[in-house]
Design an enzyme around this catalytic site. Structure first.
Site, PDB file in Angstrom:
ATOM      1  N   ASP A  51       0.822   5.126   1.894  1.00 15.82           N
ATOM      2  CA  ASP A  51       0.137   5.750   3.017  1.00 15.82           C
ATOM      3  C   ASP A  51      -0.615   6.990   2.520  1.00 15.82           C
ATOM      4  O   ASP A  51      -0.099   7.736   1.691  1.00 15.82           O
ATOM      5  CB  ASP A  51       1.142   6.159   4.106  1.00 15.82           C
ATOM      6  CG  ASP A  51       1.809   4.943   4.755  1.00 15.82           C
ATOM      7  OD1 ASP A  51       1.252   3.835   4.665  1.00 15.82           O
ATOM      8  OD2 ASP A  51       2.896   5.116   5.351  1.00 15.82           O
TER       9      ASP A  51
ATOM     10  N   HIS B 164       4.786   0.157  -0.235  1.00 14.73           N
ATOM     11  CA  HIS B 164       5.552  -0.640   0.730  1.00 14.73           C
ATOM     12  C   HIS B 164       4.658  -1.699   1.356  1.00 14.73           C
ATOM     13  O   HIS B 164       3.434  -1.645   1.238  1.00 14.73           O
ATOM     14  CB  HIS B 164       6.192   0.265   1.799  1.00 14.73           C
ATOM     15  CG  HIS B 164       5.188   1.098   2.550  1.00 14.73           C
ATOM     16  ND1 HIS B 164       4.601   2.231   2.013  1.00 14.73           N
ATOM     17  CD2 HIS B 164       4.644   0.966   3.793  1.00 14.73           C
ATOM     18  CE1 HIS B 164       3.757   2.755   2.895  1.00 14.73           C
ATOM     19  NE2 HIS B 164       3.760   1.996   3.982  1.00 14.73           N
TER      20      HIS B 164
ATOM     21  N   HIS C 270       0.850  -1.199   0.000  1.00 23.94           N
ATOM     22  CA  HIS C 270       0.000   0.000   0.000  1.00 23.94           C
ATOM     23  C   HIS C 270       0.881   1.244   0.000  1.00 23.94           C
ATOM     24  O   HIS C 270       2.072   1.162   0.271  1.00 23.94           O
ATOM     25  CB  HIS C 270      -0.892   0.013   1.257  1.00 23.94           C
ATOM     26  CG  HIS C 270      -0.104   0.156   2.536  1.00 23.94           C
ATOM     27  ND1 HIS C 270       0.536  -0.906   3.149  1.00 23.94           N
ATOM     28  CD2 HIS C 270       0.196   1.242   3.287  1.00 23.94           C
ATOM     29  CE1 HIS C 270       1.170  -0.496   4.231  1.00 23.94           C
ATOM     30  NE2 HIS C 270       0.996   0.820   4.341  1.00 23.94           N
TER      31      HIS C 270
ATOM     32  N   ARG D 158       7.696  -9.308  15.400  1.00 28.97           N
ATOM     33  CA  ARG D 158       8.123  -7.974  14.962  1.00 28.97           C
ATOM     34  C   ARG D 158       7.074  -6.939  15.380  1.00 28.97           C
ATOM     35  O   ARG D 158       5.875  -7.224  15.368  1.00 28.97           O
ATOM     36  CB  ARG D 158       8.296  -7.972  13.439  1.00 28.97           C
ATOM     37  CG  ARG D 158       8.650  -6.637  12.863  1.00 28.97           C
ATOM     38  CD  ARG D 158       9.116  -6.764  11.404  1.00 28.97           C
ATOM     39  NE  ARG D 158       9.470  -5.457  10.919  1.00 28.97           N
ATOM     40  CZ  ARG D 158       8.636  -4.617  10.320  1.00 28.97           C
ATOM     41  NH1 ARG D 158       7.391  -4.981  10.099  1.00 28.97           N
ATOM     42  NH2 ARG D 158       9.050  -3.430   9.932  1.00 28.97           N
TER      43      ARG D 158
HETATM   44  C1  LIG Z   1      -5.007   8.212   9.064  1.00 27.51           C
HETATM   45  C2  LIG Z   1      -5.143   7.007   8.571  1.00 27.51           C
HETATM   46  C3  LIG Z   1      -4.218   6.410   7.569  1.00 27.51           C
HETATM   47  C4  LIG Z   1      -4.563   4.930   7.590  1.00 27.51           C
HETATM   48  C5  LIG Z   1      -6.053   5.006   7.778  1.00 27.51           C
HETATM   49  C6  LIG Z   1      -6.198   6.025   8.936  1.00 27.51           C
HETATM   50  C7  LIG Z   1      -5.795   5.336  10.266  1.00 27.51           C
HETATM   51  C8  LIG Z   1      -4.811   4.174  10.070  1.00 27.51           C
HETATM   52  C9  LIG Z   1      -3.905   4.249   8.836  1.00 27.51           C
HETATM   53  C10 LIG Z   1      -3.417   2.888   8.337  1.00 27.51           C
HETATM   54  C11 LIG Z   1      -2.210   2.309   9.111  1.00 27.51           C
HETATM   55  C12 LIG Z   1      -1.797   0.951   8.491  1.00 27.51           C
HETATM   56  C13 LIG Z   1      -1.734   1.006   6.965  1.00 27.51           C
HETATM   57  C14 LIG Z   1      -2.979   1.705   6.376  1.00 27.51           C
HETATM   58  C15 LIG Z   1      -2.986   1.618   4.864  1.00 27.51           C
HETATM   59  C16 LIG Z   1      -4.204   1.155   7.059  1.00 27.51           C
HETATM   60  O1  LIG Z   1      -4.845   0.195   6.731  1.00 27.51           O
HETATM   61  O2  LIG Z   1      -4.453   1.908   8.206  1.00 27.51           O
HETATM   62  C17 LIG Z   1      -3.021   3.129   6.896  1.00 27.51           C
HETATM   63  C18 LIG Z   1      -4.129   4.076   6.380  1.00 27.51           C
HETATM   64  C19 LIG Z   1      -3.647   4.878   5.155  1.00 27.51           C
HETATM   65  O3  LIG Z   1      -2.539   5.434   5.163  1.00 27.51           O
HETATM   66  O4  LIG Z   1      -4.396   4.915   4.190  1.00 27.51           O
HETATM   67  O1  LIG Z   2       5.365  -2.644   9.778  1.00 28.72           O
HETATM   68  C1  LIG Z   2       5.869  -1.991   8.874  1.00 28.72           C
HETATM   69  O2  LIG Z   2       7.069  -1.958   8.683  1.00 28.72           O
HETATM   70  C2  LIG Z   2       4.998  -1.199   7.930  1.00 28.72           C
HETATM   71  C3  LIG Z   2       3.840  -0.519   8.625  1.00 28.72           C
HETATM   72  C4  LIG Z   2       3.083   0.374   7.684  1.00 28.72           C
HETATM   73  O3  LIG Z   2       3.329   0.431   6.511  1.00 28.72           O
HETATM   74  C5  LIG Z   2       1.988   1.210   8.218  1.00 28.72           C
HETATM   75  O4  LIG Z   2       1.642   1.106   9.416  1.00 28.72           O
HETATM   76  O5  LIG Z   2       1.448   2.025   7.416  1.00 28.72           O
HETATM   77 FE   LIG Z   3       2.299   2.091   5.529  1.00 27.17          FE
END
Ligand SMILES: C=C1C[C@]23C[C@H]1CC[C@H]2[C@@]12CCC[C@@](C)(C(=O)O1)[C@H]2[C@@H]3C(=O)O
Ligand SMILES: O=C(O)CCC(=O)C(=O)O
Ligand SMILES: [Fe+2]
Length: 372
Positions: free
Chosen positions: A233, A288, A231, A298
């Site tokens: 961010d 990533h 994905h 981890r």
């Molecule tokens: C502010 C954010 C950004 C979110 C959604 C919301 C709260 C949690 C974030 C994450 C964190 C983990 C990867 C991701 C892809 C996910 O599934 O939740 C992120 C997402 C995004 O960056 O799109």
């Molecule tokens: O665990 C990781 O190294 C990646 C985590 C990540 O990509 C995220 O929280 O958006």
């Molecule tokens: Fe991420």
């Protein structure tokens, strides 16, 4: 249209909660094949990884730092930083806080479960609902104060967890602001060119942010499992701390998946989709993912940094001219998160403007959105 970041992600289906620590054999529900992921499992045999940048002005003058950062953002969309002013002690404390949380019994963690229409709390990563296979990870998302969820987890004993989280959020907020100005500085942008990010006294305005704790238990069949699927961010930038276990990989065109080796005390910085938009595509957001391993647990902690609520971000005007028309329309963070929840890897192209070849003059009054 959602207005707060906490309104944006609504999972498509509720998920069963697996206790990954007790599973001895990879269940079919967690076995990924190349058809589940758009990108191969194969790792690159390239030994080069993302640059490591020293933020200490005494070791590295400011122009040097800007050059390194600009180069890293263009070439990789990610870099590691050292001498960033976050203490070893705080990084250890956040590791302990994360471990304490994830090692609670499942029925206890579920007391702080993320609600079906919420963003904060315990559960699978938000993007999980977009995939048919489950990921080998569990997450805990915090926006602002963690106190409500911490009370559910440790009714009598929630203070220490809250103190650590709040200190971490405070320190990350400062670092994220500094990094944003360094990155924008590397594009030739100064503070007076980004009005929404500067308060009345010239200080950097508080952005919005979310803190994501990720836990990846040791996995009986790591080659067929996925910790966190590929994905980008949906942020301006993300600051990631990984404990001393590798798993994070970044995708580089032509090179494939490149592992980001954990360096004790270093932090990883990712370019997010909103910086991609601000930079008008000069600094592409980095794809990533996290892979898992057979023997080690981890933990990672991501600080997801975005603009203040209500601010519409769009390509910075200083980067635009007749030959460089704006490629994206203006979006607020919460609007973009809604778009991400719906279109996922097509979210950026869904806010891309159709720019006629004739250039800027025409593009200005053209607001068509091309999806896909
Ligand atoms: C502010 C954010 C950004 C979110 C959604 C919301 C709260 C949690 C974030 C994450 C964190 C983990 C990867 C991701 C892809 C996910 O599934 O939740 C992120 C997402 C995004 O960056 O799109
Ligand atoms: O665990 C990781 O190294 C990646 C985590 C990540 O990509 C995220 O929280 O958006
Ligand atoms: Fe991420």
């Amino acid at each position: 249209m959602p207005t707060r970041i906490s309104d944006s992600f609504r999972p498509h289906h509720s998920q069963k909660h697996f206790d990954l620590n007790s599973i001895k054999e990879l269940p079919e529900s967690h076995a990924w094949t190349s058809s589940n992921d758009h990108y191969t499992q194969e790792n690159s045999c390239n030994f080069e990884s993302i640059p490591v940048i020293d933020l200490d002005n005494n070791n590295n003058n400011n122009n040097n730092i800007l050059d390194h950062i600009g180069h890293a953002c263009k070439k990789w969309g990610a870099f590691q930083i050292i001498n960033h002013s976050i203490s070893e002690r705080l990084l250890q404390d956040i590791d302990v806080a994360g471990k304490t949380l994830f090692s609670l019994p499942m029925q206890q963690k579920l007391k702080a479960a993320r609600s079906p229409d919420g963003v904060t709390g315990y559960g699978a990563a938000q993007i999980s609902s977009l995939f048919s296979k489950l990921m080998w990870s569990e997450g805990f998302t915090i926006v602002g104060s963690p106190i409500e969820h911490a009370r559910q987890l440790w009714p009598k004993d929630y203070k220490k967890f809250c103190e650590v989280i709040e200190e971490y959020e405070k320190e990350m907020e400062k670092l994220a602001g500094r990094l944003m100005w360094l990155i924008l500085g590397s594009l030739g942008i100064t503070k007076d060119e980004v009005k929404w990010a500067v308060g009345p006294k010239g200080e950097t305005k508080e952005g919005c942010a979310a803190l994501q704790l990720n836990s990846y238990p040791a996995c009986p069949d790591p080659g067929r499992a996925m910790g966190l699927a590929a994905h980008t961010d949906s942020t301006i930038l993300t600051i990631l701390h990984q404990n001393n276990t590798s798993g994070l990989q970044v995708y580089q065109e032509g090179n494939g998946w490149v592992t980001v080796p954990p360096i004790p005390g270093a932090l990883v910085v990712n370019v997010g989709d909103l910086l991609h938009i601000l930079s008008n595509g000069s600094y592409p957001s980095v794809l990533h993912r996290a892979v898992v391993n057979r023997t080690r647990h981890r933990l990672s902690v991501a600080y997801l940094y975005g603009p203040p609520t209500g601010v519409r971000v769009s390509p910075l005007s200083k980067l635009l001219d007749h030959r460089h028309p704006p490629l994206y329309r203006a979006v607020t963070w919460s609007e973009y998160l809604g778009t991400k929840a719906k279109y996922f890897d097509k979210a950026l192209s869904s806010v891309r403007l159709c720019v006629p070849l004739s250039g800027f003059a025409d593009a200005k009054d053209h607001n068509g959105v091309q999806v896909g």
